[in-house]
Scaffold this motif. Structure first.
Motif, PDB file in Angstrom:
ATOM      1  N   LEU A 112       0.852  -1.190   0.000  1.00  0.00           N
ATOM      2  CA  LEU A 112       0.000   0.000   0.000  1.00  0.00           C
ATOM      3  C   LEU A 112       0.888   1.241   0.000  1.00  0.00           C
ATOM      4  CD1 LEU A 112      -2.613  -1.138   2.680  1.00  0.00           C
ATOM      5  CD2 LEU A 112      -2.780  -1.362   0.204  1.00  0.00           C
ATOM      6  N   ASP A 113       0.375   2.331  -0.516  1.00  0.00           N
ATOM      7  CA  ASP A 113       1.122   3.584  -0.607  1.00  0.00           C
ATOM      8  C   ASP A 113       1.393   4.126   0.795  1.00  0.00           C
ATOM      9  OD1 ASP A 113       2.150   6.081  -1.097  1.00  0.00           O
ATOM     10  OD2 ASP A 113       0.702   6.593  -2.663  1.00  0.00           O
ATOM     11  N   GLU A 114       2.673   4.176   1.172  1.00  0.00           N
ATOM     12  CA  GLU A 114       3.038   4.623   2.522  1.00  0.00           C
ATOM     13  C   GLU A 114       3.265   6.129   2.602  1.00  0.00           C
ATOM     14  OE1 GLU A 114       6.360   2.272   3.748  1.00  0.00           O
ATOM     15  OE2 GLU A 114       5.181   0.415   3.911  1.00  0.00           O
ATOM     16  N   THR A 115       3.151   6.820   1.451  1.00  0.00           N
ATOM     17  CA  THR A 115       3.346   8.282   1.463  1.00  0.00           C
ATOM     18  C   THR A 115       2.035   9.044   1.397  1.00  0.00           C
ATOM     19  OG1 THR A 115       3.575   8.318  -0.953  1.00  0.00           O
ATOM     20  CG2 THR A 115       5.596   8.040   0.343  1.00  0.00           C
ATOM     21  N   LYS A 116       0.970   8.376   0.920  1.00  0.00           N
ATOM     22  CA  LYS A 116      -0.323   9.058   0.782  1.00  0.00           C
ATOM     23  C   LYS A 116      -0.902   9.381   2.159  1.00  0.00           C
ATOM     24  CE  LYS A 116      -4.892   8.643  -1.341  1.00  0.00           C
ATOM     25  NZ  LYS A 116      -5.780   7.819  -2.178  1.00  0.00           N
ATOM     26  N   ARG A 117      -1.428  10.590   2.295  1.00  0.00           N
ATOM     27  CA  ARG A 117      -2.015  11.008   3.574  1.00  0.00           C
ATOM     28  C   ARG A 117      -3.542  10.914   3.489  1.00  0.00           C
ATOM     29  NH1 ARG A 117       2.273  12.987   6.331  1.00  0.00           N
ATOM     30  NH2 ARG A 117       1.033  13.630   8.111  1.00  0.00           N
ATOM     31  N   TYR A 118      -4.143  10.454   4.575  1.00  0.00           N
ATOM     32  CA  TYR A 118      -5.600  10.307   4.656  1.00  0.00           C
ATOM     33  C   TYR A 118      -6.133  11.207   5.768  1.00  0.00           C
ATOM     34  CZ  TYR A 118      -4.973   6.072   1.848  1.00  0.00           C
ATOM     35  OH  TYR A 118      -4.655   5.173   0.854  1.00  0.00           O
ATOM     36  N   ASP A 119      -7.315  11.774   5.531  1.00  0.00           N
ATOM     37  CA  ASP A 119      -7.990  12.535   6.592  1.00  0.00           C
ATOM     38  C   ASP A 119      -8.616  11.539   7.557  1.00  0.00           C
ATOM     39  OD1 ASP A 119      -7.358  15.033   5.575  1.00  0.00           O
ATOM     40  OD2 ASP A 119      -9.043  15.004   4.186  1.00  0.00           O
ATOM     41  N   VAL A 120      -8.118  11.509   8.783  1.00  0.00           N
ATOM     42  CA  VAL A 120      -8.493  10.469   9.746  1.00  0.00           C
ATOM     43  C   VAL A 120      -9.346  11.068  10.859  1.00  0.00           C
ATOM     44  CG1 VAL A 120      -7.611   8.790  11.414  1.00  0.00           C
ATOM     45  CG2 VAL A 120      -6.390   9.163   9.258  1.00  0.00           C
ATOM     46  N   HIS A 121     -10.466  10.374  11.153  1.00  0.00           N
ATOM     47  CA  HIS A 121     -11.301  10.731  12.303  1.00  0.00           C
ATOM     48  C   HIS A 121     -11.152   9.630  13.350  1.00  0.00           C
ATOM     49  CE1 HIS A 121     -14.646  11.648  14.884  1.00  0.00           C
ATOM     50  NE2 HIS A 121     -15.272  10.523  14.547  1.00  0.00           N
ATOM     51  N   MET A 122     -10.612   9.962  14.520  1.00  0.00           N
ATOM     52  CA  MET A 122     -10.395   8.978  15.579  1.00  0.00           C
ATOM     53  C   MET A 122     -11.713   8.665  16.293  1.00  0.00           C
ATOM     54  SD  MET A 122      -7.229   8.336  15.249  1.00  0.00           S
ATOM     55  CE  MET A 122      -7.074   7.230  16.669  1.00  0.00           C
ATOM     56  N   THR A 123     -11.955   7.390  16.565  1.00  0.00           N
ATOM     57  CA  THR A 123     -13.204   6.971  17.219  1.00  0.00           C
ATOM     58  C   THR A 123     -12.962   6.423  18.625  1.00  0.00           C
ATOM     59  OG1 THR A 123     -13.013   4.813  16.151  1.00  0.00           O
ATOM     60  CG2 THR A 123     -14.358   6.465  15.023  1.00  0.00           C
ATOM     61  N   ILE A 124     -11.718   6.510  19.112  1.00  0.00           N
ATOM     62  CA  ILE A 124     -11.418   6.090  20.483  1.00  0.00           C
ATOM     63  C   ILE A 124     -10.756   7.254  21.225  1.00  0.00           C
ATOM     64  CG2 ILE A 124     -11.163   3.615  20.016  1.00  0.00           C
ATOM     65  CD1 ILE A 124      -8.115   4.108  19.852  1.00  0.00           C
ATOM     66  N   LYS A 125     -10.712   7.149  22.535  1.00  0.00           N
ATOM     67  CA  LYS A 125     -10.050   8.188  23.337  1.00  0.00           C
ATOM     68  C   LYS A 125      -9.197   7.515  24.421  1.00  0.00           C
ATOM     69  CE  LYS A 125     -14.256   8.931  26.113  1.00  0.00           C
ATOM     70  NZ  LYS A 125     -15.041   7.862  25.516  1.00  0.00           N
ATOM     71  N   VAL A 159      -6.191   1.963  25.989  1.00  0.00           N
ATOM     72  CA  VAL A 159      -5.598   2.996  25.141  1.00  0.00           C
ATOM     73  C   VAL A 159      -4.921   4.032  26.051  1.00  0.00           C
ATOM     74  CG1 VAL A 159      -6.052   4.797  23.434  1.00  0.00           C
ATOM     75  CG2 VAL A 159      -7.360   2.655  23.379  1.00  0.00           C
ATOM     76  N   THR A 160      -3.615   4.257  25.851  1.00  0.00           N
ATOM     77  CA  THR A 160      -2.884   5.186  26.721  1.00  0.00           C
ATOM     78  C   THR A 160      -2.484   6.470  25.998  1.00  0.00           C
ATOM     79  OG1 THR A 160      -0.903   3.883  26.205  1.00  0.00           O
ATOM     80  CG2 THR A 160      -1.978   3.458  28.310  1.00  0.00           C
ATOM     81  N   LYS A 161      -2.640   6.490  24.684  1.00  0.00           N
ATOM     82  CA  LYS A 161      -2.285   7.697  23.947  1.00  0.00           C
ATOM     83  C   LYS A 161      -3.046   7.709  22.631  1.00  0.00           C
ATOM     84  CE  LYS A 161       1.737  10.173  22.078  1.00  0.00           C
ATOM     85  NZ  LYS A 161       3.188  10.075  21.790  1.00  0.00           N
ATOM     86  N   VAL A 162      -3.626   8.865  22.266  1.00  0.00           N
ATOM     87  CA  VAL A 162      -4.388   8.995  21.022  1.00  0.00           C
ATOM     88  C   VAL A 162      -4.031  10.317  20.354  1.00  0.00           C
ATOM     89  CG1 VAL A 162      -6.686   9.058  19.966  1.00  0.00           C
ATOM     90  CG2 VAL A 162      -6.323   7.693  22.014  1.00  0.00           C
ATOM     91  N   VAL A 163      -3.834  10.284  19.028  1.00  0.00           N
ATOM     92  CA  VAL A 163      -3.568  11.532  18.305  1.00  0.00           C
ATOM     93  C   VAL A 163      -4.893  12.244  18.013  1.00  0.00           C
ATOM     94  CG1 VAL A 163      -1.486  10.595  17.234  1.00  0.00           C
ATOM     95  CG2 VAL A 163      -3.688  10.407  16.038  1.00  0.00           C
ATOM     96  N   LYS A 164      -4.822  13.498  17.631  1.00  0.00           N
ATOM     97  CA  LYS A 164      -6.014  14.253  17.239  1.00  0.00           C
ATOM     98  C   LYS A 164      -6.393  13.910  15.802  1.00  0.00           C
ATOM     99  CE  LYS A 164      -4.969  18.166  20.277  1.00  0.00           C
ATOM    100  NZ  LYS A 164      -4.600  19.596  20.335  1.00  0.00           N
ATOM    101  N   ASP A 165      -7.658  14.202  15.446  1.00  0.00           N
ATOM    102  CA  ASP A 165      -8.077  14.040  14.054  1.00  0.00           C
ATOM    103  C   ASP A 165      -7.154  14.850  13.159  1.00  0.00           C
ATOM    104  OD1 ASP A 165     -10.093  12.694  15.235  1.00  0.00           O
ATOM    105  OD2 ASP A 165     -11.737  13.922  14.477  1.00  0.00           O
TER     106      ASP A 165
END
Length: 588
Positions: A112-125, A159-165
């Protein structure tokens, strides 16, 4: 430190290593200087046997084999949909850019393309307790598919760490999962999974819902369930690939995975070109927006062909775990079985029937048993339906691949050479085909289409079977000696064959037919049959009925009634009544 071994023997795609290498069964290994991808397929006390998924020309005894300490796996993440892979999930477009029109040996590209960026919405906290299958993030993979990244099935923890959307690649760490033993595991958009191990689920549901295809002979006469298995056997030129194309375009699955397994290169090229031009009738987007193609042509290494169907089913299970309904088109399992036979011969195993290995049946069952309508680990529901083409040599259905496939599928759509040569498509022979799903699906048809749908279907099939018996008599003594009630059966069966069973993939009203229209078409054919039987009972000759042209009018319904104007069927019922009255007035 990587474990290594040294080659001492090579037999086509099979490579032998001497001594205790420390490799594990099914471990992925890198062979020779070019680091060709291989898999451990046999281990004894002093020999390790490896199948190589690339051309082994140039390898020699003394070359080194390096272990990966991991099973042969595929990368699962956004970027699968719309892509074209080879049998071990290498993207053909990237390979072409790197090595030209032919796949070079040892070519190394990311699945899979490892350089393409996706707009990600996180569903966990943070501090959430998660388990295998928990959806951690969502991203729009294509306009048709929302990709749901999940915790790998065998993990659970806090889950101990989560990034922002935001915008991330598939290799970025989105969250950190602390396992029960204190280990911290990074959660990303992508994960890996071994292709030969089914992904776990909570529950397998019984078959209760049809996979609606819009093809009358399938939906009405020989239906397949969502999560079901079907086989399309047929000789050369009978339309296996075209039937699968129609099903891929019109069946009510969310995602299509098409596995071209050992087909001719020009035929696969046509498939790739056709799919890229097709428009998804549901969304108006290109069909590739919800399709993945695995292309493993007949001139590619046989070991990769053997692996290709497992690659396809693993991708399907991944999307099923997101709650999607996936349909797999495997074209064809005969070429896959031939790859098994060649590898078995190289391994000097005792051949069984027609040279196929003794484990042909168990390998086929392992593939088809991965279909099903499931409750996933995350409580969503999804399904994998498998439709496998079989190419028996000379159209001989008694050969081992067809016979063993019949043991593991519940739907058998037998393509007939004489129907295909008569331009009758789909060329599914109603006398030799069957579906064991009909009883399971009958409650669904009764509730969602009509209480008497299955009864009408049985009447239609009974007329076709009766026509077959009468044709045996006609061949011997001609049709003139038949009584008029039997001549009527032949006429009504002709209406069924030409007006109902035969379907035109290139006509806008006939390429896809909703179930309610299929019901109304059966209604009008059976209504005509009843009216004609009443006239025959009054000793009217069949010629008096035929001269009115009503049979041709009913055949033309499939073209004359658009799918969105079903009220026109009332006019045809009135026309049958008018035909009845006219014949009565003229001849009685």
């Amino acid at each position: 430190m990587n474990r290594t071994g040294v080659i001492y023997g090579i037999n086509g795609p099979v490579v032998y290593l001497k001594g205790d290498t420390g490799f594990k069964m099914s471990e992925m290994v890198l062979v020779g200087k070019e680091q060709l991808v291989g898999e451990v397929i046999a281990l004894t006390k002093d020999t390790t046997t490896i199948q190589v998924f690339e051309e082994t020309t140039g390898l020699k005894p003394g070359d080194t084999v390096i272990g990966s300490n991991d099973a042969l796996s595929v990368t699962l993440g956004p970027g699968i949909i719309g892509n074209i892979f080879d049998g071990i999930e290498r993207p053909l477009k990237d390979i072409k850019e790197q090595s030209g029109a032919f796949i070079a040996r040892g070519v190394s590209v990311s699945s899979l393309d490892e350089t393409k960026r996706y707009d990600v919405h996180m569903t966990i906290k943070e501090n959430d307790t998660v388990f295998g299958g928990t959806i951690i993030a969502e991203t729009r993979e294509t306009k048709s598919i929302i990709h749901k990244s999940m915790v790998p099935p065998n993990l659970s923890g806090t889950v101990t760490k989560v990034v922002k959307d935001g915008s991330y690649t598939i290799t970025d760490t989105l969250a950190e999962l602390t396992l029960s033993d204190g280990t911290v595991y990074p959660l990303r958009l992508a994960q890996k999974w071994p292709i030969r191990r089914p992904r776990p689920t909570l529950t397998r549901y019984p078959s209760s819902m049809p996979l609606v295809t819009g093809q009358r002979i399938i939906d009405t006469l020989f239906p397949i369930a969502k999560g079901g298995t079907a086989s399309i056997p047929g000789g050369f030129g009978t339309g296996k690939t075209m039937t699968q194309h129609q099903l891929a375009k019109w069946c009510d699955a969310d995602i299509i995975i098409y596995i071209g397994c050992g087909e001719r290169g020009n035929e696969m090229t046509q498939v790739l070109e056709d799919f890229s031009k097709l428009v998804d009738p549901k969304s108006g987007q290109p069909l590739m927006e919800r399709t993945t193609l695995i292309a493993n042509t007949s001139n590619m290494p046989v070991a990769a062909r053997e692996a290709s169907i497992y690659t396809g089913i693993t991708l399907a299970e991944y999307y099923r775990d997101m709650g999607y309904h996936v349909a797999i088109m495997a074209d064809s399992t005969s070429r896959w079985a031939e790859a098994l036979r060649e590898l078995s011969g190289r391994l000097e195993e005792m051949p069984a029937e027609e040279g196929f290995p003794a484990y042909l049946a168990s390998r086929l069952s392992k593939f088809y048993e991965r279909a099903g309508y499931m409750e996933n680990l995350n409580q969503t529901q999804g399904s994998v339906s498998i439709i496998g083409a079989v190419s028996p040599q000379g159209g001989d259905f008694s050969e081992p691949v067809t016979q063993n496939t019949k043991r593991f599928v519940r739907c058998f759509w037998a393509l007939d050479k004489s129907l295909a040569y008569a331009r009758h498509f789909p060329a599914i022979q109603w006398l030799t085909s069957y579906s064991e799903y009909l009883t399971d699906l009958a409650p669904w048809y009764q509730e969602n289409v009509s209480p008497d749908f299955v009864d009408k279907r049985n009447q239609i099939l009974a007329l076709l079977n009766e026509e077959s018996k009468l044709n045996e008599i006609v061949k011997l003594i001609g049709s003139d000696v038949l009584p008029d009630d039997q001549k009527l059966v032949l006429e009504i069966a002709k209406v069924i064959r030409l007006g109902f069973v035969q379907q035109n993939a290139f006509h806008p009203s006939d390429t896809y037919v909703p179930l309610i229209k299929q019901l109304k078409m059966m209604d009008i054919i059976l209504y005509l049959n009843e009216k004609c039987k009443q006239l025959i009972a009054l000793n009217l000759p069949i010629s008096a009925l035929k001269e009115q042209g009503i049979f041709e009018r009913i055949i033309a319904i499939k073209y004359d009634v658009p799918n969105d104007k079903l009220e026109l069927f009332d006019d045809y019922k009135k026309e049958v009544d008018a035909f009845y009255d006219t014949v009565m007035q003229t001849h009685v």
